[in-house]
Design an enzyme around this catalytic site. Structure first.
Site, short mmCIF file in Angstrom:
data_model
loop_
_atom_site.label_atom_id
_atom_site.label_comp_id
_atom_site.label_asym_id
_atom_site.label_seq_id
_atom_site.Cartn_x
_atom_site.Cartn_y
_atom_site.Cartn_z
NE ARG A 85 -3.59 2.59 0.53
CZ ARG A 85 -4.73 2.76 1.19
NH1 ARG A 85 -5.30 1.77 1.81
NH2 ARG A 85 -5.31 3.94 1.20
NE ARG A 95 -8.26 3.30 -2.73
CZ ARG A 95 -8.10 4.18 -1.76
NH1 ARG A 95 -8.18 3.83 -0.52
NH2 ARG A 95 -7.87 5.43 -2.05
CG ASP A 100 -11.46 1.22 4.91
OD1 ASP A 100 -10.33 1.66 5.16
OD2 ASP A 100 -12.05 1.43 3.84
N1 ROI Z 1 -14.72 1.05 -5.27
C1 ROI Z 1 -15.00 -0.26 -5.07
N2 ROI Z 1 -15.82 -0.88 -5.92
N3 ROI Z 1 -14.48 -0.96 -4.03
C2 ROI Z 1 -13.62 -0.37 -3.15
O1 ROI Z 1 -13.16 -1.04 -2.20
C3 ROI Z 1 -13.31 1.00 -3.31
N4 ROI Z 1 -12.50 1.64 -2.46
C4 ROI Z 1 -12.23 2.92 -2.58
C5 ROI Z 1 -12.82 3.77 -3.68
C6 ROI Z 1 -11.67 4.40 -4.44
C7 ROI Z 1 -13.72 4.80 -3.04
N5 ROI Z 1 -13.61 3.00 -4.61
C8 ROI Z 1 -13.89 1.68 -4.40
O2 ROI Z 1 -11.45 3.50 -1.69
#
Ligand code: ROI
Length: 163
Positions: A85, A95, A100
Site C-alpha cells: 500500500r 489501491r 477499513d
Molecule cells: N470502489 C470499489 N468498488 N471498491 C472499493 O473497495 C473501493 N475503495 C475505494 C474507492 C476508491 C472509493 N472505490 C472503491 O477507496
C-alpha cells in the site's frame, strides 16, 4: 475481559487483487491479537469514484479482539503496508489493499485518525452486501438495521467472485 466484535472491509484493485485479498485474510487469521470469526465471499465490484481504474475485489470479515480501536487501526495499516500500500494524494484512486474498520463493537468513534462507523458503509454496495452475508441481523449503533440499508442500495453489478 470480553473481546470486541468488529467488522473489517477489504478492498483491492491492483496487482492480482484476488491474491491480495486471500493473503490479507490469511495474515489477519494468523494475527496473534485477532480472531477471525467469519469471512464473506469475495465480490467483484465496479469502481466507485474515477472509472478509469480496474474493478475491485471486496470482502468483509468479522473479527474479535482485545485491542482498542487505534491499536486495531495500527495493526490493519501495518498489513496494508506489507501488501504494498502506498498512500497517494489522488482521491479515490486505485489501491493495492485497503482494510477499513467498519464497526468496533457498538462504539461511535470520532478521532482524527478514525471515524467509526465507517462513513461509507451505509451507501456502498460493496460493503453492505458482503456484510449482509455474514451478519444479516446486524444493527448499527445509530439503530439502523443492515437489512434496511440493503433495501435502499442498488447492487450496481456487484457479484460474488468465482474463479
Ligand atoms: N470502489 C470499489 N468498488 N471498491 C472499493 O473497495 C473501493 N475503495 C475505494 C474507492 C476508491 C472509493 N472505490 C472503491 O477507496
Amino acid at each position: 475481559m470480553i473481546p470486541t466484535l468488529c467488522y473489517i472491509a477489504l478492498g483491492s484493485n491492483q496487482g492480482d487483487p484476488v491474491a491480495k485479498a486471500n493473503s490479507a485474510i490469511s495474515v489477519l487469521s494468523a494475527h496473534p491479537d485477532l480472531t477471525v470469526t467469519s469471512v464473506s465471499s469475495l465480490y467483484r465490484s465496479a469502481p466507485m469514484g474515477p472509472q478509469d481504474q480496474p474493478d475491485y475485489i471486496n470482502a468483509v470479515l468479522a473479527i474479535e479482539t482485545h485491542l482498542d480501536a487505534i491499536e486495531l487501526l495500527d495493526a490493519l495499516q501495518q498489513i496494508e503496508l506489507e501488501h504494498g500500500r502506498e498512500r497517494k494524494d489522488e482521491r479515490w484512486g486505485p489501491r493495492t489493499l485497503d482494510l477499513d474498520i467498519l464497526l468496533f463493537g457498538q462504539e461511535t468513534i470520532n478521532n482524527p485518525r478514525l471515524t467509526v462507523p465507517h462513513y461509507g458503509m451505509k451507501v456502498r454496495e460493496f460493503v453492505i452486501y458482503p456484510l449482509l452475508e455474514i451478519a444479516p441481523q446486524l444493527v448499527l449503533p445509530c439503530g439502523t438495521s443492515l437489512i434496511s440499508l440493503a433495501d435502499n442500495c442498488d447492487r450496481n453489478g456487484l457479484e460474488v467472485y468465482n474463479l
